[in-house]
Scaffold this active site. Structure first.
Site, PDB file in Angstrom:
ATOM      1  N   ARG A  27       0.814  -1.220   0.000  1.00  0.00           N
ATOM      2  CA  ARG A  27       0.000   0.000   0.000  1.00  0.00           C
ATOM      3  C   ARG A  27       0.844   1.265   0.000  1.00  0.00           C
ATOM      4  NH1 ARG A  27      -5.329  -0.991   1.403  1.00  0.00           N
ATOM      5  NH2 ARG A  27      -5.584   1.185   1.975  1.00  0.00           N
ATOM      6  N   TRP A  73       2.655   6.115   2.168  1.00  0.00           N
ATOM      7  CA  TRP A  73       2.783   6.583   0.791  1.00  0.00           C
ATOM      8  C   TRP A  73       2.571   8.083   0.877  1.00  0.00           C
ATOM      9  CZ3 TRP A  73      -0.124   9.139  -2.956  1.00  0.00           C
ATOM     10  CH2 TRP A  73       0.313   8.988  -4.279  1.00  0.00           C
ATOM     11  N   GLU A 492       5.421   0.961 -15.389  1.00  0.00           N
ATOM     12  CA  GLU A 492       5.228   0.850 -13.932  1.00  0.00           C
ATOM     13  C   GLU A 492       6.415   0.181 -13.249  1.00  0.00           C
ATOM     14  OE1 GLU A 492       0.603   0.228 -12.650  1.00  0.00           O
ATOM     15  OE2 GLU A 492       1.455  -1.357 -13.860  1.00  0.00           O
TER      16      GLU A 492
HETATM   17  C1  G6P Z   1      -3.251   2.070  -8.729  1.00  0.00           C
HETATM   18  C2  G6P Z   1      -2.559   0.749  -8.968  1.00  0.00           C
HETATM   19  C3  G6P Z   1      -2.946   0.212 -10.347  1.00  0.00           C
HETATM   20  C4  G6P Z   1      -4.460   0.107 -10.444  1.00  0.00           C
HETATM   21  C5  G6P Z   1      -5.147   1.435 -10.156  1.00  0.00           C
HETATM   22  C6  G6P Z   1      -6.647   1.278 -10.008  1.00  0.00           C
HETATM   23  O1  G6P Z   1      -2.728   3.053  -9.555  1.00  0.00           O
HETATM   24  O2  G6P Z   1      -1.148   0.907  -8.889  1.00  0.00           O
HETATM   25  O3  G6P Z   1      -2.367  -1.070 -10.531  1.00  0.00           O
HETATM   26  O4  G6P Z   1      -4.808  -0.332 -11.722  1.00  0.00           O
HETATM   27  O5  G6P Z   1      -4.668   1.971  -8.908  1.00  0.00           O
HETATM   28  O6  G6P Z   1      -6.894   0.487  -8.890  1.00  0.00           O
HETATM   29  P1  G6P Z   1      -8.203  -0.356  -8.626  1.00  0.00           P
HETATM   30  O7  G6P Z   1      -7.959  -1.013  -7.298  1.00  0.00           O
HETATM   31  O8  G6P Z   1      -9.337   0.625  -8.581  1.00  0.00           O
HETATM   32  O9  G6P Z   1      -8.348  -1.329  -9.729  1.00  0.00           O
END
Ligand code: G6P
Length: 612
Positions: A27, A73, A492
């Site tokens: 996280r 974070w 990424e």
């Molecule tokens: C963050 C993560 C991504 C993910 C996005 C949406 O940026 O690093 O990997 O696709 O959030 O997250 P969710 O949990 O809504 O799919």
């Protein structure tokens, strides 16, 4: 986005809290900290990963049966020792951890400065703990009441846990916008941002709702009330997750494990929902809303990141199979641009974590306009799952690697099932064609298994290109979102600049970038606009670009032109994304590894983005 853990019980809190932080490190991992009470209040915090905190506390007093811990974070203030959580009140009696953003922190901070307070960090969190203490002292109320009053003054999102040196038998927690779950053990309580740190100790949990706070005391005393002071009865749920799902199971990284789990996660997402022989597709969670979907003039898909890419595949699926117009929106844009939403629109929110702040806010907006809202989430009981009218879980199992892999293919699987079901109800596919697609869908896990065997080829390509600075990914139709997802995966985790484009758009700009240094990944299966993609490949070759092509087994035309090819099994056009994505995930993984990057915890990213 920031991980929170708390413990109150008979055992030593430190090992439980540190293990919990490791589980939540996906996280956020800018800094970590811990506060424990054993007579005195000991707070230790460190910039960097949880391992650095562990090294720092060696030889220090880490005893005590109550404590809180945090992995951060950064939002307000750089990742430094000072800005790390827990934060202490001015008197050093209170210690607080926080996930979220206090939007009016500046106003509150200035008021407190005017009242003589001095701050040690640049965080909004320190403002909150000072405010709580200020209220406690000035209004002569007990801590839980001071927390309640303070939370009525803050604007923004929070999940907090607070500890007081003067009360070693109590933890106070509250949430709004950011998730928080309480685990109930025997004579012990656990608090965490999600259930992963809790599952090995107890399966009984209570999810806090927005604007609720919990006062947790020894002797099994858990009280929940709203910040408006209404008592609530704790609703205890049983976790379905198990511990082995949270471990690496012999793989070097979570990401690799999750890539290899895809035959199973796709199968799990179809389990009980698909029976090709009988011609049945049924999604129990949305059964009551099927007629709304059939009658919908339009479907609006809202999501962020990888989930948004799955949404784009969904657009092709719903339009192609069910003939329903679809718009796919970035949740962050949708929520602020006064979108036109009608009552007979069906909104589908897609989210792995079920906690993404922008997606949640977009749902609220759509709800206020009267639209029906369905969810496709991976995390059971998550905020988005609860905020939607109905939905279908993806059943991919916990995804720990920050870069999403198995969640994407599971989302695409669920979208395929949904589109097929609506097509069946609308009669937009012939019975035989419908059944043909179902049979092919049933065979996908096996074909994914086969696709996973391309490692040697992928490693050769990764070796050749791991030092380049740019990558281009091109695809058309169903494979345009695959190109976007391939490019996102690479940037990424390897920090190589990569862009995804519809192949034909290349000539309107990106073609200027092509020279002998530029690798271009084409997703070029023997389906759809294959011939057109061949022309696009020729355009790249004519400019001496390097072509890496994902092709169908037995392909000749593309393979003769490409510098490198990776074969995937033949399948229906609309199912190609489920296969073509796999080698792209592996390519990113191997390139990142060769560049020495932290594959599971890429810099600056977080898995669950609970701030906007
Ligand atoms: C963050 C993560 C991504 C993910 C996005 C949406 O940026 O690093 O990997 O696709 O959030 O997250 P969710 O949990 O809504 O799919």
């Amino acid at each position: 986005m920031c991980g929170i853990v708390g413990y109150l019980g008979q055992k030593e809190a430190y090992p439980i809290l540190i293990k919990g932080l490791h589980r939540l490190e996906y996280r956020g991992y800018d800094s970590a900290g811990i506060a424990l009470i054993n007579g005195g209040l000991n707070v230790y915090k460190r910039k960097g990963k949880v391992a650095e905190l562990e090294a720092f506390v060696k030889g220090k007093d880490i005893s005590g049966p109550i404590g809180i811990a945090h992995t951060r974070w950064a939002t307000h203030g750089e990742p430094t020792d000072e800005n790390a959580h827990p934060h202490m009140s001015q008197s050093k009696e209170l210690s607080l951890i926080h996930n979220g953003i206090i939007e009016n922190y500046d106003v509150l901070r200035n008021e407190l400065i005017n009242r003589g307070y001095t701050f040690n960090s640049h965080t909004d969190t320190e403002v909150l703990v000072y405010l709580i203490e200020d209220i406690q002292k000035n209004e002569g109320v007990e801590l839980s009441e001071a927390v309640r009053i303070a939370l009525n003054q803050v604007i923004g999102a929070y999940a907090i846990v607070i500890l007081s040196k003067n009360d070693p038998d109590t933890l106070i927690a509250a949430k709004k916008g950011s998730p928080l779950v309480i685990g109930i053990g025997e004579d012990e309580f656990f608090i965490a941002s999600d259930a992963t740190p809790i599952v090995e100790y107890t399966k009984e949990v209570v999810y806090l709702n927005d604007e609720e706070m919990a006062v947790i005391r020894r002797n099994n005393d858990l009280r929940i009330k709203t910040i408006k002071n209404q008592d609530k009865t704790p609703y205890i749920q049983t976790l379905e997750m198990n511990l082995s799902q949270l471990e690496k199971g012999g793989f070097e990284h979570f990401m690799l494990k999750e890539i290899y789990e895809q035959p199973r996660s796709i199968m799990d997402s179809m389990r009980g929902r698909l029976n090709a022989k009988k011609g049945i597709v049924s999604l129990g969670g949305i059964i009551d809303y099927e007629q709304k979907m059939v009658a919908a003039n339009r479907i609006i898909i809202i999501a962020c990141g990888t989930s948004w890419h799955a949404g784009l595949v969904g657009e092709y699926l719903f339009e192609d199979l069910a003939r329903t117009p679809v718009e796919v929106e970035y949740a962050s844009e949708f929520r602020y641009r006064n979108p036109v939403i009608y009552e007979n629109d069906v909104v589908i929110a897609i989210s792995q974590s079920g906690e993404t702040a922008d997606t949640l806010a977009a749902i609220e907006l759509a709800r206020s306009k009267g639209a029906t809202i369905l969810g496709i989430c991976n995390v059971v009981g998550s905020s988005i799952a609860r905020a939607t009218d109905a939905g279908s879980y993806t059943h991919a199992g916990p995804e720990i690697g920050v870069a999403s892999t198995k969640a994407f293919t599971a989302q695409v699987t669920v979208l395929t099932l949904m589109a097929l079901r609506i097509a069946q109800l609308k009669g937009t596919l012939s019975k035989s064609r419908f059944q043909q697609i179902l049979f092919e869908l049933e065979s996908i896990p096996e074909k994914v298994e086969k696709t996973l065997k391309v490692s040697k080829r992928v490693i050769t390509i990764a070796e050749e290109f791991c030092q380049v600075r740019n990558f281009l990914y091109l695809g058309r139709g169903y494979n345009f979102p695959v190109a976007l997802e391939g490019a996102l995966k690479l940037k990424e985790i390897s920090y190589i600049h990569a862009e995804g484009y519809p192949a034909a758009e290349m000539k309107h700009g990106p073609i200027a970038l092509i020279d002998e240094e530029m690798p271009v990944v084409f997703i070029a299966p023997l389906k759809g606009v294959y011939e057109k993609v061949i022309s696009n490949i020729q355009e790249v070759k004519a400019r001496r670009g390097k072509v890496i092509a994902i092709v169908t087994e037995g392909d000749h035309a593309v393979s003769e032109m490409a510098d490198y090819t990776i074969e995937i099994p033949e399948t229906e056009e609309m199912l190609v994304p489920l296969l073509a994505t796999i080698p792209l995930q592996k390519l990113s993984y191997h390139i990142a590894l060769m560049r020495g990057c932290n594959v599971d915890q890429p810099r600056n990213l977080a898995k669950s983005v609970t701030v906007e």
